[in-house]
Design an enzyme around this catalytic site. Structure first.
Site, PDB file in Angstrom:
ATOM      1  N   ASN A   9     -16.839  22.904  -9.938  1.00  0.00           N
ATOM      2  CA  ASN A   9     -16.917  21.728  -9.068  1.00  0.00           C
ATOM      3  C   ASN A   9     -17.112  20.529  -9.982  1.00  0.00           C
ATOM      4  OD1 ASN A   9     -17.487  19.777  -7.175  1.00  0.00           O
ATOM      5  ND2 ASN A   9     -19.501  20.591  -6.618  1.00  0.00           N
ATOM      6  N   TRP A  10     -16.002  19.816 -10.231  1.00  0.00           N
ATOM      7  CA  TRP A  10     -16.068  18.700 -11.189  1.00  0.00           C
ATOM      8  C   TRP A  10     -16.862  17.515 -10.620  1.00  0.00           C
ATOM      9  CZ3 TRP A  10     -10.313  18.152 -13.301  1.00  0.00           C
ATOM     10  CH2 TRP A  10      -9.988  19.291 -14.029  1.00  0.00           C
ATOM     11  N   LYS A  11     -17.040  17.482  -9.319  1.00  0.00           N
ATOM     12  CA  LYS A  11     -17.697  16.337  -8.647  1.00  0.00           C
ATOM     13  C   LYS A  11     -16.945  15.042  -8.970  1.00  0.00           C
ATOM     14  CE  LYS A  11     -21.994  18.876  -8.829  1.00  0.00           C
ATOM     15  NZ  LYS A  11     -23.438  18.847  -8.722  1.00  0.00           N
ATOM     16  N   HIS A  96     -21.368  20.963   0.711  1.00  0.00           N
ATOM     17  CA  HIS A  96     -22.178  20.777  -0.505  1.00  0.00           C
ATOM     18  C   HIS A  96     -23.387  19.895  -0.179  1.00  0.00           C
ATOM     19  CE1 HIS A  96     -23.397  19.750  -4.542  1.00  0.00           C
ATOM     20  NE2 HIS A  96     -22.682  20.768  -4.961  1.00  0.00           N
ATOM     21  N   GLU A  98     -24.805  17.626  -1.742  1.00  0.00           N
ATOM     22  CA  GLU A  98     -24.633  16.195  -2.042  1.00  0.00           C
ATOM     23  C   GLU A  98     -23.910  15.486  -0.897  1.00  0.00           C
ATOM     24  OE1 GLU A  98     -22.794  16.686  -5.878  1.00  0.00           O
ATOM     25  OE2 GLU A  98     -24.687  17.465  -6.673  1.00  0.00           O
ATOM     26  N   GLU A 168     -26.565  27.639  -2.799  1.00  0.00           N
ATOM     27  CA  GLU A 168     -26.955  26.692  -3.832  1.00  0.00           C
ATOM     28  C   GLU A 168     -28.307  26.076  -3.481  1.00  0.00           C
ATOM     29  OE1 GLU A 168     -23.226  25.210  -6.042  1.00  0.00           O
ATOM     30  OE2 GLU A 168     -23.639  23.827  -4.421  1.00  0.00           O
ATOM     31  N   GLY A 174     -28.018  20.803 -10.822  1.00  0.00           N
ATOM     32  CA  GLY A 174     -28.030  19.737 -11.820  1.00  0.00           C
ATOM     33  C   GLY A 174     -29.401  19.477 -12.419  1.00  0.00           C
ATOM     34  N   SER A 214     -27.332  25.166 -11.732  1.00  0.00           N
ATOM     35  CA  SER A 214     -27.612  25.279 -13.171  1.00  0.00           C
ATOM     36  C   SER A 214     -27.200  26.631 -13.742  1.00  0.00           C
ATOM     37  CB  SER A 214     -29.081  24.979 -13.453  1.00  0.00           C
ATOM     38  OG  SER A 214     -29.398  23.657 -13.043  1.00  0.00           O
ATOM     39  N   GLY A 236     -22.094  21.185 -13.614  1.00  0.00           N
ATOM     40  CA  GLY A 236     -22.102  20.646 -14.985  1.00  0.00           C
ATOM     41  C   GLY A 236     -21.333  21.479 -15.995  1.00  0.00           C
TER      42      GLY A 236
HETATM   43  C1  PEP Z   1     -23.029  22.264  -7.809  1.00  0.00           C
HETATM   44  O1  PEP Z   1     -23.269  21.090  -7.579  1.00  0.00           O
HETATM   45  O2  PEP Z   1     -22.231  22.886  -7.082  1.00  0.00           O
HETATM   46  C2  PEP Z   1     -23.721  22.885  -8.948  1.00  0.00           C
HETATM   47  C3  PEP Z   1     -23.945  24.168  -8.898  1.00  0.00           C
HETATM   48  O3  PEP Z   1     -24.103  22.051  -9.952  1.00  0.00           O
HETATM   49  P1  PEP Z   1     -24.793  22.480 -11.357  1.00  0.00           P
HETATM   50  O4  PEP Z   1     -24.083  23.717 -11.845  1.00  0.00           O
HETATM   51  O5  PEP Z   1     -24.575  21.306 -12.251  1.00  0.00           O
HETATM   52  O6  PEP Z   1     -26.233  22.740 -11.054  1.00  0.00           O
END
Ligand code: PEP
Length: 252
Positions: A9-11, A96, A98, A168, A174, A214, A236
Site C-alpha cells: 500500500n504505497w499510500k 483502511h 486512514e 490492521e 506506521g 509495521s 512503509g
Molecule cells: C498500512 O497502512 O496498511 C500499513 C500496514 O502500514 P505500515 O506497514 O507502514 O505500518
C-alpha cells in the site's frame, strides 16, 4: 488451500515516474525469482493505468487504494470503481483506518464502496482493526466484528470469494510497533470464526486474512508462520523493492 498474499500500500507516495521505477524493479526481481505467494501493489489512482500495463504479463497484480461510493456523475474529484477497473487494476483497498479517520468513511459509506467495487469486477481488500484505546479496553474482537458486520457481512457467499480481509491494528500502522505474532494469530483466528458464523467453516477456511502494521522482512517469517495469518498488507516497507521483496521471501 487459501491464498497467501503480500500486498503493498504505497499510500500518497511516489511520483508517476518513481512509481514506474519501483514497479519495474519489482517486476524484474520477481521474474528472476518467482514468489511463493500472490503479490499485489496498491498505488495512487494516477499510477494505476501505467503500472497495470507495465505489469500485465507479470506475477504482480495492481490495486487501487480507494474508490468512490457513487457509481458516476457530478462528484468532482472522485474516482469510481468502474474507472478503476478500466485501468486494468484487479483490486481495491477499502476500509483502511486512514480513510476511516481522516476522510470520515463510515461503515455505511464503506458498504456502498464494497458493493460498487464487486459489481464492477474488482476484488476487495477490506481493512479492519482497533485503536490503541480499544485494544487497552480489550475491545479488539468487538471492533473487528462490528466493522465486518457493518460493511461486508451482507455479501453473498459468491461475492465473498472476491474479498480478502486485512487485520490492521491502528496502533501498529506506521508506528514501528508490531502486534506480536501471538496477538495477531489470536485475533485472526477470531476473525475467521466470525466469517465461519456467517458463511460456514469451508468458506472461512478459504478466506485470506492478512496482517498489517509495521510488518517488515525481520518480523514477517514469524507472523506468516502462524496458521491463521495468510500474508501481509504492507505500508512503509512496500516503498523500496528490496524491503518488499524481503517480506515476499518470508513465504519461501
Ligand atoms: C498500512 O497502512 O496498511 C500499513 C500496514 O502500514 P505500515 O506497514 O507502514 O505500518
Amino acid at each position: 488451500m487459501r491464498k497467501h498474499i503480500v500486498a503493498g500500500n504505497w499510500k500518497m507516495n511516489k511520483s508517476l515516474q518513481e512509481g514506474v521505477a519501483l514497479a519495474t524493479e519489482l517486476k524484474e526481481m520477481l521474474a528472476a525469482q518467482k514468489p511463493n505467494c500472490d503479490v499485489i501493489i496498491g498505488t495512487p489512482f494516477i499510477h494505476l493505468a501505467t503500472v497495470s500495463e507495465l505489469l500485465k504479463d507479470s506475477v504482480i497484480a495492481v490495486s487501487a487504494e480507494n474508490c468512490a461510493d457513487k457509481e458516476s456523475g457530478a462528484y468532482t474529484g472522485e474516482v469510481s470503481a468502474s474507472m478503476v477497473k478500466s485501468t486494468g487494476a484487479e483490486y481495491v483497498i477499502l476500509g483502511h483506518s486512514e480513510r476511516r479517520e481522516y476522510y470520515h468513511e463510515t461503515p455505511e459509506i464503506l458498504k456502498e464502496k464494497v458493493d460498487l467495487a464487486l459489481a464492477n469486477g474488482l476484488k476487495v481488500i477490506f481493512c479492519i482493526g482497533e485503536s490503541l484505546e480499544e485494544r487497552e479496553a480489550n475491545k479488539q474482537e468487538a471492533v473487528c466484528k462490528a466493522e465486518l458486520a457493518g460493511s461486508v457481512f451482507h455479501l453473498t457467499a459468491e461475492q465473498w470469494k472476491n474479498v480478502v480481509i486485512a487485520y490492521e491494528p491502528i496502533w501498529a500502522i506506521g508506528t514501528g510497533k508490531t502486534a506480536t505474532a501471538e496477538q495477531a494469530e489470536e485475533i485472526h483466528a477470531y476473525i475467521r470464526s466470525c466469517v465461519a458464523e456467517v458463511y460456514g467453516a469451508e468458506v472461512a477456511d478459504e478466506t485470506s486474512i492478512l496482517y498489517g502494521g509495521s510488518c517488515k522482512a525481520s518480523n514477517a517469517p514469524e507472523l506468516f508462520g502462524k496458521p491463521n495469518i495468510d500474508g501481509g498488507l504492507i505500508g512503509g516497507a512496500s516503498l523500496k523493492a528490496d524491503d518488499f521483496k524481503g517480506i515476499i521471501d518470508a513465504w519461501n
